[in-house]
Design an enzyme around this catalytic site. Structure first.
Site, short mmCIF file in Angstrom:
data_model
loop_
_atom_site.label_atom_id
_atom_site.label_comp_id
_atom_site.label_asym_id
_atom_site.label_seq_id
_atom_site.Cartn_x
_atom_site.Cartn_y
_atom_site.Cartn_z
N HIS A 141 16.96 8.88 -2.64
CA HIS A 141 17.96 8.88 -3.81
C HIS A 141 17.20 7.79 -4.78
O HIS A 141 18.22 7.05 -5.70
CB HIS A 141 19.18 8.24 -3.36
CG HIS A 141 19.89 9.08 -2.36
ND1 HIS A 141 20.73 10.13 -2.44
CD2 HIS A 141 19.68 9.30 -0.89
CE1 HIS A 141 21.14 10.90 -1.50
NE2 HIS A 141 20.58 10.18 -0.61
N GLU A 157 -4.21 -6.55 1.95
CA GLU A 157 -4.99 -8.06 1.79
C GLU A 157 -6.34 -7.71 2.62
O GLU A 157 -7.36 -8.45 2.64
CB GLU A 157 -4.45 -9.05 2.28
CG GLU A 157 -4.90 -10.55 1.94
CD GLU A 157 -4.10 -11.56 2.33
OE1 GLU A 157 -3.64 -11.90 3.35
OE2 GLU A 157 -3.78 -12.44 1.30
N LYS A 169 -4.92 -18.85 -7.59
CA LYS A 169 -4.40 -20.20 -7.58
C LYS A 169 -5.42 -21.11 -8.23
O LYS A 169 -4.67 -22.27 -8.55
CB LYS A 169 -4.89 -20.49 -5.83
CG LYS A 169 -3.95 -19.71 -5.14
CD LYS A 169 -4.35 -19.94 -3.82
CE LYS A 169 -3.67 -19.07 -2.64
NZ LYS A 169 -4.06 -19.29 -1.24
O1 LIG Z 1 -0.40 -19.96 6.39
P1 LIG Z 1 -0.72 -20.42 5.24
O2 LIG Z 1 -2.12 -20.99 5.46
O3 LIG Z 1 -0.14 -21.32 4.43
O4 LIG Z 1 -1.21 -19.12 4.16
C1 LIG Z 1 -0.39 -18.18 3.66
C2 LIG Z 1 -1.00 -17.15 3.09
O5 LIG Z 1 -1.83 -17.73 2.00
C3 LIG Z 1 -2.75 -16.89 1.29
O6 LIG Z 1 -2.14 -16.20 0.24
C4 LIG Z 1 -3.49 -15.68 2.16
O7 LIG Z 1 -4.19 -15.03 1.42
C5 LIG Z 1 -2.54 -15.31 3.33
O8 LIG Z 1 -3.65 -14.44 4.17
C6 LIG Z 1 -1.65 -16.19 4.18
O9 LIG Z 1 -0.98 -15.72 4.84
#
Ligand SMILES: O=P(O)(O)OC[C@H]1O[C@H](O)[C@H](O)[C@@H](O)[C@@H]1O
Length: 529
Positions: free
Chosen positions: A351, A322, A455
């Protein structure tokens, strides 16, 4: 005179005395003094970038944010007295809260001691806590931890079923830095429904770990949750294990959080040295650059020869991929950078896929994590002069040698024992190495623009699903997929529409197909009676 391998081993071996940690780069054949000389100007820049970052520069330009995870383990580094105070106070509060829970001074609303933790979170809000839990949680922790790290109803049902009545004495720790990520929100709503059905009170068992003022924080305040702990906007999700994200679950499990912070701090102190050969993170970044020609041409195979470290690869997948998997560099040029990470543990993986590593595509470098201490106590010989741990050790050595003899590169990190201190040091080592490597290839390691695209599409599909259900209700005799796609003004989305309907039909969600549902031409769908 060709250098002997033993001499090369010594030349490229780094050792940290306090942590008893070795870094062996001798089997990265692309690593040479010439490359080090060639990259010196970039390392000078990388050290300058890192010093500026730690002084509070906007090291994440795309989001106009500071990058402050190193301040978490040494508050004096933070750029303002307020931040220093916030860091110290948050750690003290975590420690105090955990002690009060362990002593039974904080109990459930029905007067019982807490027995378990249900940690709800995803990505950086789950992977660090999961890795640290598996690596160093005590055998009999004061509270056992369970994770909801996905929006899978079956997974949630399984956890609720396994927990049974222990859910009634569980702390529900909801962790989301942004406070709005759908998956943990769904996990929270699912559990709140179970609490409602059982006429249990949720708020007195709920803990929020999120940024002040986030939607989750506002909810926790309004509903008067048991506790709230702050996440800071200058800590990224994938570097938040030493923030409240990791410290709250760790402390509640009886993991000494000051040891975690100490281990990371001791590693930070040496990865701050502006001299590649004295800096294990710079050496790691150099090795990654050497093996993948600075373009990630080789995947990073993480192979800890210790069960308790088998989640390290999953943790590093987020931290490395990431951070480094970026389309553009800091000048806006398309570079499609990254280093793919996979792996599980040795000797188990010998394995599974080591066959391909030894003989197949030479598109990887292995990173062995060697732990010298075999077990806490009770060692014995399974054969004269041989123990189980000897097997584990020689399988690592054997695999490393077999790979090298066939032109496959590897790095070996050796620690004496898996402890909170050494685990946190490993985390800190990789956090810094990712930062240096990003500088070497001129990308921003601290944003994640690519995660938004999926998203956005998902939100559009949910919207389309609502339209489909509303439209279907108006046509009790049914419609063909084409007719339906026309009526919701989405003819180009007919495949998505079919997939939405197929999922709804499989879950008896008010939709049924007329005819054989795998024969898509002319397939009709109607509201389920
Ligand atoms: O902790 P939050 O704000 O719920 O985000 C949870 C995750 O969301 C996204 O996928 C980001 O790319 C991540 O870097 C983050 O850890």
């Amino acid at each position: 005179m060709t250098q002997t391998l033993w001499q090369r081993y010594q030349d490229w071996l780094y050792y940290h005395n306090g942590l008893e940690l070795y870094l062996d780069l001798s089997r990265v054949s692309g690593l040479t003094q010439e490359l080090l000389q060639e990259l010196q100007p970039r390392f000078i820049r990388a050290f300058q970038d890192m010093a500026a970052l730690e002084s509070g520069s906007i090291a994440n330009p795309d989001e106009q944010r500071m990058v402050g995870h190193y301040w978490l383990r040494d508050a004096d580094l933070a750029p303002t007295p307020d931040i220093q105070r916030d860091i110290r106070e948050s750690i003290d509060r975590v420690e105090q809260f955990a002690q009060q829970v362990h002593r039974g001074e904080i109990k459930t609303s029905h007067g019982e001691k807490f027995t378990d933790i249900v940690a709800i979170g995803i990505g950086g809000s789950a992977l660090g806590p999961q890795f640290v839990n598996q690596a160093v949680a005590p055998a009999q922790p004061p509270l056992a931890i369970h994770f909801i790290d996905n929006t899978d109803p079956a997974g949630i049902d399984r956890l609720v079923g396994d927990l049974g009545d222990r859910l009634h004495t569980s702390l529900i720790v909801v962790t989301s830095k942004s406070g709005g990520t759908p998956e943990p929100r769904n996990g929270m709503w699912e559990l709140q429904r179970v609490f409602r059905q059982r006429e249990w009170l949720f708020a007195p068992q709920a803990v929020a770990v999120t940024m002040a003022g986030s939607h989750l924080d506002q909810t926790a305040q309004a509903e008067r949750w048991l506790a709230r702990f702050p996440m800071f906007d200058w800590v990224g999700g994938r570097t938040s294990e030493l923030a409240t994200v990791g410290l709250v679950p760790a402390a509640l499990q009886g993991i000494p959080i000051r040891e975690l912070l100490r281990g990371a701090r001791e590693m930070d102190q040496v990865t701050r040295i502006a001299d590649v050969k004295q800096n294990p993170a710079a050496l790691l970044a150099l090795a990654w650059y050497a093996t993948g020609q600075g373009q990630g041409r080789k995947d990073m195979v993480i192979l800890p020869y210790k069960d308790s470290l088998s989640l390290l690869s999953r943790y590093l997948q987020q931290l490395v991929m990431e951070s480094l998997g970026k389309e553009k560099d800091l000048d806006g040029h398309v570079v499609n950078q990254g280093i793919a990470v996979y792996g599980n543990k040795g000797s188990t993986d010998q394995h599974a896929y080591v066959q391909q590593l030894r003989e197949g595509l030479n598109n990887f470098f292995a990173t062995f994590i060697e732990v010298l201490k075999d077990r806490k106590s009770g060692d014995w010989e399974i054969e004269p002069g041989i123990t189980t741990g000897d097997y584990l050790s020689v399988f690592l050595q054997g695999t490393r040698q077999a790979l090298y003899e066939n032109g496959r590169e590897s790095i070996t990190i050796t620690i004496r024992e898996v402890t909170p201190k050494t685990v946190a040091a490993l985390i800190a080592l990789y956090e810094r190495a990712v930062g240096f490597y990003a500088s070497l290839i001129h990308i921003n390691a601290y944003h994640q623009p690519g995660v938004e695209a999926g998203k956005k599409v998902a939100g559009e599909i949910l919207q389309l699903q609502r339209k489909l259900l509303n439209t279907l209700r108006e046509h009790p005799h049914g419609l063909t997929l084409d007719e339906l796609a026309q009526k919701v003004q989405a003819p180009a989305e007919i495949e998505t529409i079919y997939k939405i309907l197929r999922h709804l039909e499989a879950n008896q969600r008010g939709v049924e197909f007329i005819g054989e549902k795998h024969k898509l031409a002319g397939l009709m769908v109607r509201p389920q009676n």
